[in-house]
Structure formats: C-alpha cells, structure tokens
Design a protein around this motif. Structure first.
Motif, mmCIF file in Angstrom:
data_model
loop_
_atom_site.group_PDB
_atom_site.id
_atom_site.type_symbol
_atom_site.label_atom_id
_atom_site.label_comp_id
_atom_site.label_asym_id
_atom_site.label_seq_id
_atom_site.Cartn_x
_atom_site.Cartn_y
_atom_site.Cartn_z
ATOM 1 N N ALA A 169 -46.092 -40.953 -38.456
ATOM 2 C CA ALA A 169 -44.601 -41.254 -38.586
ATOM 3 C C ALA A 169 -44.732 -42.715 -38.728
ATOM 4 O O ALA A 169 -43.966 -43.533 -39.782
ATOM 5 N N GLY A 170 -45.465 -43.413 -38.004
ATOM 6 C CA GLY A 170 -45.501 -45.099 -38.447
ATOM 7 C C GLY A 170 -45.977 -45.479 -39.541
ATOM 8 O O GLY A 170 -45.680 -46.451 -40.379
ATOM 9 N N GLN A 171 -47.215 -44.609 -40.129
ATOM 10 C CA GLN A 171 -47.948 -44.803 -41.154
ATOM 11 C C GLN A 171 -46.829 -44.701 -42.349
ATOM 12 O O GLN A 171 -46.644 -45.283 -43.372
ATOM 13 N N LEU A 172 -46.061 -43.496 -42.356
ATOM 14 C CA LEU A 172 -45.253 -42.977 -43.391
ATOM 15 C C LEU A 172 -43.765 -44.174 -43.486
ATOM 16 O O LEU A 172 -43.407 -44.261 -44.368
ATOM 17 N N GLY A 173 -43.743 -44.329 -42.334
ATOM 18 C CA GLY A 173 -42.598 -45.370 -42.310
ATOM 19 C C GLY A 173 -42.871 -46.857 -42.863
ATOM 20 O O GLY A 173 -41.806 -47.418 -43.438
ATOM 21 N N SER A 174 -43.856 -47.221 -42.636
ATOM 22 C CA SER A 174 -44.590 -48.597 -43.270
ATOM 23 C C SER A 174 -44.397 -48.337 -44.749
ATOM 24 O O SER A 174 -43.965 -49.245 -45.578
ATOM 25 N N ALA A 175 -44.632 -47.211 -45.406
ATOM 26 C CA ALA A 175 -44.883 -47.119 -46.941
ATOM 27 C C ALA A 175 -43.306 -47.030 -47.569
ATOM 28 O O ALA A 175 -43.108 -47.458 -48.396
ATOM 29 N N SER A 176 -42.302 -46.934 -46.367
ATOM 30 C CA SER A 176 -40.769 -47.196 -46.891
ATOM 31 C C SER A 176 -40.481 -48.456 -47.589
ATOM 32 O O SER A 176 -39.373 -48.610 -48.190
ATOM 33 N N PHE A 177 -41.453 -49.456 -46.965
ATOM 34 C CA PHE A 177 -41.104 -50.894 -47.739
ATOM 35 C C PHE A 177 -41.155 -50.753 -49.079
ATOM 36 O O PHE A 177 -40.450 -51.945 -49.785
ATOM 37 N N MET A 178 -41.578 -49.709 -49.737
ATOM 38 C CA MET A 178 -41.905 -49.852 -51.168
ATOM 39 C C MET A 178 -40.484 -49.575 -51.752
ATOM 40 O O MET A 178 -40.459 -49.914 -53.089
ATOM 41 N N LEU A 179 -39.666 -48.896 -51.340
ATOM 42 C CA LEU A 179 -38.380 -48.593 -51.733
ATOM 43 C C LEU A 179 -37.688 -49.805 -52.361
ATOM 44 O O LEU A 179 -37.313 -49.682 -53.612
ATOM 45 N N PRO A 180 -37.570 -50.952 -51.588
ATOM 46 C CA PRO A 180 -36.867 -52.078 -52.049
ATOM 47 C C PRO A 180 -37.706 -52.681 -53.209
ATOM 48 O O PRO A 180 -37.081 -53.425 -54.139
ATOM 49 N N LEU A 181 -38.909 -52.718 -53.236
ATOM 50 C CA LEU A 181 -39.749 -53.322 -54.142
ATOM 51 C C LEU A 181 -39.700 -52.731 -55.348
ATOM 52 O O LEU A 181 -39.600 -53.308 -56.217
ATOM 53 N N LEU A 182 -39.451 -51.396 -55.426
ATOM 54 C CA LEU A 182 -39.259 -50.639 -56.758
ATOM 55 C C LEU A 182 -37.866 -50.414 -57.066
ATOM 56 O O LEU A 182 -37.159 -49.369 -57.295
ATOM 57 N N SER A 183 -37.105 -51.677 -56.915
ATOM 58 C CA SER A 183 -35.480 -51.692 -57.097
ATOM 59 C C SER A 183 -35.283 -53.164 -57.866
ATOM 60 O O SER A 183 -36.056 -53.692 -57.936
ATOM 61 N N ASN A 184 -34.112 -53.507 -57.827
ATOM 62 C CA ASN A 184 -33.541 -54.630 -58.159
ATOM 63 C C ASN A 184 -33.044 -55.519 -57.138
ATOM 64 O O ASN A 184 -32.355 -56.336 -57.362
ATOM 65 N N ALA A 185 -33.688 -55.124 -56.055
ATOM 66 C CA ALA A 185 -33.184 -56.005 -54.828
ATOM 67 C C ALA A 185 -33.941 -57.440 -54.857
ATOM 68 O O ALA A 185 -33.106 -58.419 -54.288
ATOM 69 N N TYR A 186 -34.995 -57.473 -55.396
ATOM 70 C CA TYR A 186 -35.519 -58.919 -55.357
ATOM 71 C C TYR A 186 -35.752 -59.519 -56.684
ATOM 72 O O TYR A 186 -35.469 -60.780 -56.747
ATOM 73 N N ILE A 187 -35.604 -58.770 -57.742
ATOM 74 C CA ILE A 187 -35.879 -59.251 -59.196
ATOM 75 C C ILE A 187 -34.930 -58.214 -60.009
ATOM 76 O O ILE A 187 -34.748 -57.145 -59.756
ATOM 77 N N PRO A 188 -34.148 -58.867 -61.172
ATOM 78 C CA PRO A 188 -33.621 -58.058 -62.079
ATOM 79 C C PRO A 188 -34.438 -57.080 -62.643
ATOM 80 O O PRO A 188 -35.785 -57.269 -62.920
ATOM 81 N N THR A 189 -33.979 -55.949 -62.984
ATOM 82 C CA THR A 189 -34.845 -54.888 -63.847
ATOM 83 C C THR A 189 -35.039 -55.033 -65.389
ATOM 84 O O THR A 189 -35.924 -54.360 -65.764
#
Length: 258
Positions: A169-189
């Motif tokens: 669960a901890g390893q899979l939870g760490s992978a959830s950081f990819m969700l904001p990276l693959l979005s427009n949260a930090y940069i425009p798309t």
C-alpha cells in the motif's frame, strides 16, 4: 440512517484520535505542499511558461488540488494499516453497521484535510497569491476541493482494504504523486505533445484545478481543451460525484466481505 450517523461519528472520533497520536504523518502532509510551493514558485518559476508572481498565482490552486488528491495516499495507508494489524477484524466484531467504519475514516480525513489547507493558503497569500473572484465563487472552489478530496479518500480506502500488505500500500500510495504531475496542476497543458495533453486533460486533477483557478479568478479556462477542462466545474462535479458513487459502495462491500 440515524444509527449510521451516530456510529460514523463515533468512528470519526476514533480516527481523529489516531491521527493525533501520529503527528509525523500529519506534519508531512501539511508541509510538503508548502515546500513544493516555495520550490516551484521561486526556484523554477522563472524558467516556466508563466513566470514570477503570475506563476505563483497559477501554482497555488494546483497545489491545493494536489493536496486534495493526496487523500488517495492517506486513505490507502490508513486502511491498509488497520487491515493488516488486525484492527479491521476487531471492528467487524462490534455491533455497528458495515458502512460506519470506512465512513468514519473518510470523514476524519476530510476534516483534517480542511484544516491542513490553511497553512498552504497563508503561505500563498504571503507570496502574493490572491483570491480575485467573489466570496461565493471562492466558497465554491473550496467546496470542490473538499469534494474531490473525499473522492480520492474513498479510492484510497478501497485500495487499502484490497492491498496485500502495508508495504504494498505504501509503494502504491507513493505512485499517486504522478497524478498531479500528469495534469495542469504545475504547468499549462497547451505546450504538451498532443497525446500527452489529451491524457493530462482527462485526468480529474486537471478539471478540478481549472475549476478552482477559474473560481478564484487566477486563470481563465483554456481554449481548445478537452471537455472536462473546457467545462471545469461540471467536469469536476461529474468526476468527483461519479468516483464517490462507484468507489464508496465498493469500499463498504470490500470491508464487509473481508
């Protein structure tokens, strides 16, 4: 329904007490978005497409949504911890409704996350971010953030109950950081390759981020975007309510059958 509310309230209190006795996780979840805000806002802001103070106004709503998406990780970790340490089995022997246990965890997480957003908002204000929209629009933005946090938490609870171990669960939870990276949260798309832009704009994080930016008055809705981003409020509601409608019953069923 009254019994479920009372049992859920009692188990919400139990989860809040557990969070109080694990301050390290709470402090980390509150401080990491601030670290990202300082890093992206001052270190990388000048190199990105929306530089300086304007970028920091663009960034704060994205970090608020990324924090809300963190409910996936915390929900997964807490559910897996209870499951693999025998707490869930002991709770199942109590005369309480099966929905009360996951409901208590979800409500407790929502309360903690609402408080946890305050430090990020204060640091954002100190860095020059402002709410440019009306008070009603700002309340709508906070409502969308909490609704999306609830959807992410239910997803985490389901995955935590289904996990094979706390470590998994901890390893899979760490992978959830990819969700904001693959979005427009930090940069425009709009500067992304076509296929990647499509993936990013159908990410629910992008719809919620665009809606929060628009309601706060920090950035307009981009032109030529996919439907959830072109209609961000409707897209956010559909994503969040749809995920809760599907995942909450599945989590309760998984808890009852485990």
């Amino acid at each position: 329904m009254n019994a479920l509310a009372l049992e859920g309230a009692a188990l919400t209190g139990r989860n809040l007490r557990r969070i109080r006795h694990a301050p390290a996780l709470t402090v980390m979840t509150m401080t990491m978005p601030i670290v990202f805000l300082l890093f992206f806002g001052y270190v990388l802001g000048g190199a990105l497409a929306v530089p300086g103070a304007e970028y920091r106004s663009f960034l704060v709503p994205g970090l608020l949504v990324a924090t809300a998406a963190g409910g996936l990780m915390t929900g997964m970790f807490q559910a897996a911890q209870d499951t693999h340490r025998g707490v869930t089995d002991r709770l199942r022997t109590l005369p309480v409704g099966r929905a009360a246990v996951p409901l208590g965890q979800a409500v407790a997480d929502l309360l903690v996350s609402a408080v946890g957003m305050v430090p990020l908002l204060l640091v954002g204000l100190a860095m020059g971010w402002r709410i440019e929209g009306t008070a009603l629009e700002a309340l709508g933005a906070f409502g969308l953030l909490l609704l999306f946090r609830s959807a992410a938490t239910w997803a985490g609870i389901l995955l935590g109950l289904a996990s094979e171990s706390e470590e998994a669960a901890g390893q899979l939870g760490s992978a959830s950081f990819m969700l904001p990276l693959l979005s427009n949260a930090y940069i425009p798309t709009d500067g992304m390759p076509g296929w990647l832009r499509t993936v990013a704009e159908w990410n629910p994080v992008s719809a919620v981020t665009t809606a929060v930016r628009a309601l706060f008055g920090n950035a307009p809705v981009p032109d030529g975007a996919a439907w959830p981003v072109a209609h961000p409020v409707a897209g956010s509601l559909l994503w969040s309510l749809g995920l809760i409608a599907v995942l909450a019953p599945l989590a309760v069923r998984r808890y009852a059958r485990r």
